[in-house]
Motif scaffolding. Structure first.
Motif, short mmCIF file in Angstrom:
data_model
loop_
_atom_site.label_atom_id
_atom_site.label_comp_id
_atom_site.label_asym_id
_atom_site.label_seq_id
_atom_site.Cartn_x
_atom_site.Cartn_y
_atom_site.Cartn_z
N ILE A 530 -2.94 -13.38 -2.27
CA ILE A 530 -4.06 -14.31 -2.10
C ILE A 530 -5.41 -13.66 -2.38
CG2 ILE A 530 -5.24 -15.87 -0.51
CD1 ILE A 530 -2.44 -16.80 -1.19
N VAL A 531 -5.66 -12.50 -1.76
CA VAL A 531 -7.01 -11.91 -1.84
C VAL A 531 -7.05 -10.59 -2.61
CG1 VAL A 531 -7.75 -13.01 0.30
CG2 VAL A 531 -6.76 -10.71 0.38
N GLY A 532 -5.90 -10.04 -2.92
CA GLY A 532 -5.88 -8.80 -3.68
C GLY A 532 -5.68 -7.57 -2.80
N ASN A 533 -5.62 -6.45 -3.45
CA ASN A 533 -5.34 -5.18 -2.79
C ASN A 533 -6.62 -4.52 -2.32
OD1 ASN A 533 -5.02 -2.12 -2.85
ND2 ASN A 533 -2.89 -2.79 -2.96
N ARG A 534 -6.74 -4.32 -1.01
CA ARG A 534 -7.92 -3.66 -0.41
C ARG A 534 -9.23 -4.24 -0.91
NH1 ARG A 534 -6.26 2.61 -0.90
NH2 ARG A 534 -5.12 1.85 -2.71
N ASN A 535 -9.31 -5.54 -0.85
CA ASN A 535 -10.52 -6.26 -1.24
C ASN A 535 -11.64 -5.92 -0.26
OD1 ASN A 535 -12.50 -8.26 -1.71
ND2 ASN A 535 -10.96 -9.69 -2.47
N PRO A 536 -12.80 -5.45 -0.72
CA PRO A 536 -13.87 -5.07 0.21
C PRO A 536 -14.41 -6.25 1.02
CG PRO A 536 -14.63 -5.02 -2.07
CD PRO A 536 -13.15 -5.19 -2.12
N ARG A 537 -14.20 -7.47 0.53
CA ARG A 537 -14.65 -8.66 1.27
C ARG A 537 -13.61 -9.11 2.28
NH1 ARG A 537 -13.29 -13.68 0.97
NH2 ARG A 537 -12.09 -13.35 -0.95
N ALA A 538 -12.33 -9.02 1.89
CA ALA A 538 -11.23 -9.42 2.77
C ALA A 538 -10.25 -8.24 2.81
CB ALA A 538 -10.57 -10.68 2.23
N TYR A 539 -10.47 -7.36 3.76
CA TYR A 539 -9.79 -6.06 3.73
C TYR A 539 -8.46 -6.09 4.47
CZ TYR A 539 -9.44 -1.02 3.19
OH TYR A 539 -9.04 0.24 2.82
N TYR A 540 -7.39 -5.90 3.73
CA TYR A 540 -6.07 -5.63 4.29
C TYR A 540 -5.71 -4.21 3.87
CZ TYR A 540 -5.40 -10.63 5.21
OH TYR A 540 -5.53 -11.92 5.68
N PHE A 541 -5.33 -3.40 4.80
CA PHE A 541 -5.01 -2.00 4.49
C PHE A 541 -3.87 -1.94 3.47
CE2 PHE A 541 -6.99 -1.86 8.64
CZ PHE A 541 -7.89 -0.80 8.51
N GLY A 542 -4.03 -1.04 2.50
CA GLY A 542 -3.01 -0.92 1.46
C GLY A 542 -1.66 -0.53 2.02
N GLU A 543 -0.61 -0.79 1.23
CA GLU A 543 0.75 -0.55 1.72
C GLU A 543 1.04 0.92 1.94
OE1 GLU A 543 0.98 -0.93 -2.80
OE2 GLU A 543 -0.10 -1.84 -1.13
N TYR A 544 0.19 1.82 1.39
CA TYR A 544 0.39 3.26 1.59
C TYR A 544 -0.66 3.86 2.51
CZ TYR A 544 3.39 2.60 -2.47
OH TYR A 544 4.36 2.15 -3.34
N LYS A 545 -1.46 3.01 3.13
CA LYS A 545 -2.55 3.49 3.98
C LYS A 545 -2.04 3.68 5.41
CE LYS A 545 -7.04 4.30 3.37
NZ LYS A 545 -7.58 5.11 2.28
N LYS A 546 -1.88 4.93 5.82
CA LYS A 546 -1.28 5.21 7.13
C LYS A 546 -2.11 4.66 8.27
CE LYS A 546 0.46 9.01 10.00
NZ LYS A 546 -0.32 8.60 11.18
N ILE A 547 -3.42 4.71 8.14
CA ILE A 547 -4.28 4.26 9.24
C ILE A 547 -4.07 2.78 9.54
CG2 ILE A 547 -6.27 3.72 7.76
CD1 ILE A 547 -8.03 4.80 10.06
N GLY A 548 -3.74 2.00 8.50
CA GLY A 548 -3.47 0.58 8.71
C GLY A 548 -2.22 0.37 9.55
N PHE A 549 -1.19 1.15 9.31
CA PHE A 549 0.03 1.05 10.10
C PHE A 549 -0.21 1.53 11.53
CE2 PHE A 549 1.67 1.53 5.72
CZ PHE A 549 2.28 0.28 5.61
N ASP A 550 -1.07 2.54 11.66
CA ASP A 550 -1.40 3.03 13.00
C ASP A 550 -2.11 1.96 13.81
OD1 ASP A 550 -0.27 5.47 12.40
OD2 ASP A 550 -2.17 6.43 11.87
N PHE A 551 -3.07 1.26 13.20
CA PHE A 551 -3.76 0.18 13.89
C PHE A 551 -2.77 -0.90 14.33
CE2 PHE A 551 -7.91 1.30 11.65
CZ PHE A 551 -8.50 1.74 12.82
#
Length: 623
Positions: A530-551
């Motif tokens: 829908i919004v793309g990969n790590r969009n600065p406006r609508a930020y979803y942590f990338g699939e390889y971003k460890k900090i996103g999984f930690d959150f």
């Protein structure tokens, strides 16, 4: 005589119209199989689809083998079938196949909406970022965005059908051209264009829009022009060979390395054949070039760490030394198929290569008996190329660790190299059966000819020939159809669901500020659509971003505003969302997380009963 010709043409036209009808019906059946919640295509595929496809494939092989239709028309029919066979994911699943295909869609949306190359969001990793800039992700994203804007079609549909259409069109043509360069036989060559769809692993990669798939297409054309280079001294052929080798490398380094490996091998063969006197040194150059072509891929993976520090590929003997003898022997012979429990799947994967080996042996014997034949050097080169691929596969599988992709990707190169031999062996089997029937009635046929035979004998011979044509075509149609059961996984995780997409779209449409969403990897895949990969406006942590999984892990254990505030600080946003999905977490864990989140005072965002009849909840926090 004229009436028989008219009747044959009418029968051919009727067969072609019926074939097109069946293909159209097959597309319709795929469309009505489209599902909002499914694990595999087989789970939701309309039950009459496979029988319809089987009949269509059988009719197609009859048209290719028996009819005198023009080659270009036959190729069009093959291309239509190929696009159909590679469109299962794109039509049935809402976001295409989970993981790689959706990740690439996210990167394409990033380029489309922000004109940003993938790789800029890795501060502190300069070498890795530059490496990412020049990888196939950006090439494919740019191509997808350009086509979407030129054709005024939604980016998602262009992305989903980019590879299925390109694969269906260009690999079919490449298979025809490559086989024609080897065999000089048009019927065998047109047969190769459809038999490429009988290789399950190649079919799978032809169904997903990822850079490696585009790299395989460029590799196939680099292989064709390498064959042309072996039999021609034209300067333009050399230039085209280098161009396709370069573009195969640009789209994916694996395809590029294999292209240049084969080019090294081809240069040695070309040099050897142009020498009038074959000295021991010239013969040894073939051996040296073969060794170099084999080691180029493993060595390139070793040195890849200088461009991508996270890749730590290395040679090792631990793999094979720790394996039981029986398992090691199985991996040496069958590779990953050793662990496949379904015998039919194993058979369908190895059937093509085995037939190809038969074709290689036949053609090697033929060129040995006829050393002056025009395609001699091409047959020898392709045989060496086939050995290169199967040797590389075993090196990667047994003697290397932490390679950045599955070693089974080399099976695609094996299939593309061997398909001319498969087509030749299949066509020889067909013509041999016809010759056998004719020889059984050689005496009366030689005396009076087929049309002048007595009525009973005529019907008998014609009936046998017709039965043989039909049975052979049915066998090939069955092979093509059954191979799809091995190409598309029988077991898979839950694909991106309609309610995950609804939630992501609802958040994006109702939030005007910059926001960050905390979710699991499945939510990230849905967001990428829908919004793309790590969009600065609508930020979803990338699939390889460890900090996103930690959150996400912290939120499931202790759902509070603390973690959401930290996520907003990290992404410089003012709104944070927390997304949980029942099928991903399991019913018990999901219910506990939802209950604790509500208890901690985080409000529900969107429908109070959740999305998908309560299977997904969104919570939010605003500074």
């Amino acid at each position: 005589m004229r009436s028989e010709t008219v009747t044959s043409k009418r029968l051919l036209r009727a067969s072609e119209i019926f074939y097109l009808f069946l293909v159209g019906l097959s597309f319709y059946l795929l469309i009505i199989s489209r599902a909002g919640e499914a694990h595999t295509v087989w789970e939701v595929l309309n039950p009459i689809f496979m029988p319809v496809l089987f009949v269509a494939a059988s009719i197609l092989t009859v048209i290719l083998l028996v009819s005198d239709e023009e080659v270009r028309v036959k190729l069009i029919f093959v291309i239509i079938y190929s696009i159909l066979a590679h469109s299962f994911f794109s039509i049935i699943f809402l976001g295409g196949d989970l993981s790689g295909q959706q990740t690439m869609l996210g990167r394409s949306r990033l380029v489309d909406e922000n004109a940003v190359l993938y790789g800029v969001f890795d501060p502190g990793e300069t070498t890795s970022t530059i490496y990412d800039w020049f990888r196939g992700e950006n090439f494919q994203a740019a191509l997808t965005v350009a086509l979407a804007r030129m054709l005024s079609i939604d980016l998602m549909w262009v992305h989903l059908f980019l590879v299925p259409v390109l694969w269906g069109v260009f690999t079919s043509i490449a298979a025809y051209l490559t086989t024609l360069a080897v065999t000089k036989n048009e019927r065998a060559s047109i047969l190769a264009s459809v038999l490429i769809s009988a290789f399950p692993y190649a079919t799978y990669f032809g169904a997903i829009s990822v850079p490696n798939s585009i790299g395989f297409i460029f590799f196939f054309y680099s292989l064709y022009f390498i064959l042309r280079y072996l039999s021609s001294n034209e300067r333009k052929i050399v230039i085209l060979t280098l161009i396709f080798c370069f573009f195969s490398f640009l789209t994916h380094y694996l395809a590029g390395v294999m292209s240049f490996s084969f080019l090294i091998l081809a240069i040695a063969f070309k040099s050897f054949t142009t020498q009038n006197e074959k000295s021991a040194i010239s013969k040894s150059s073939i051996v040296v070039s073969f060794i170099l072509s084999v080691v180029l891929l493993p060595l390139s993976l070793i040195y890849l760490r200088y461009f991508r520090p996270s890749i730590q590929t290395a040679f090792t003997f631990e793999k094979i030394s720790q394996l039981p003898l029986q398992e090691a022997a199985g991996l040496l012979l069958l590779g990953e198929l050793t662990y496949v429990s379904n015998p039919l799947t194993v058979f369908l994967v190895i059937a093509g290569p085995i037939i190809g080996v038969v074709g290689i042996v036949y053609l090697l014997r033929y060129v040995r008996r006829n050393p002056l034949t025009e395609s001699r050097v091409i047959v020898l080169f392709l045989s060496a190329a086939f050995l290169t691929v199967i040797t590389d596969y075993r090196i990667l599988k047994l003697f290397m660790e932490e390679i950045p992709f599955s070693a089974e990707r080399l099976w695609i190169f094996r299939d593309l190299v061997v398909v001319p031999f498969v087509a030749m062996a299949t066509f020889l089997a067909f013509t041999s059966l016809k010759s056998f029937v004719r020889k059984s009635f050689a005496s009366p046929l030689n005396d009076v000819g087929l049309r002048n035979l007595p009525k009973v004998s005529f019907r008998r011979v014609s009936g046998l020939l017709l039965t043989m044509n039909v049975l052979f075509s049915v066998a090939l149609g069955g092979w093509l159809t059954l191979s799809l059961t091995a190409a598309y996984p029988q077991v898979a995780p839950l694909q991106t669901t309609s309610y995950e997409l609804d939630a992501v779209e609802f958040i994006d449409k109702t939030t005007s500020e910059k926001y960050v969403a905390i979710g699991d990897i499945w939510t990230i895949f849905a967001a990428e659509r829908i919004v793309g990969n790590r969009n600065p406006r609508a930020y979803y942590f990338g699939e390889y971003k460890k900090i996103g999984f930690d959150f996400f892990a912290n939120m499931t254990q202790d759902p509070s505003t603390t973690w959401m505030d930290q996520a907003m600080d990290y992404t410089n946003t003012t709104v944070a969302y927390f997304i949980v999905t029942q099928p991903r977490l399991g019913v018990e864990v999901f219910n506990n997380v939802v209950h604790k989140t509500i208890e901690n005072g985080l409000p529900i965002y969107g429908p109070q009963q959740g999305f998908g009849d309560g299977k997904l909840y969104v919570f939010y926090h605003r500074r």
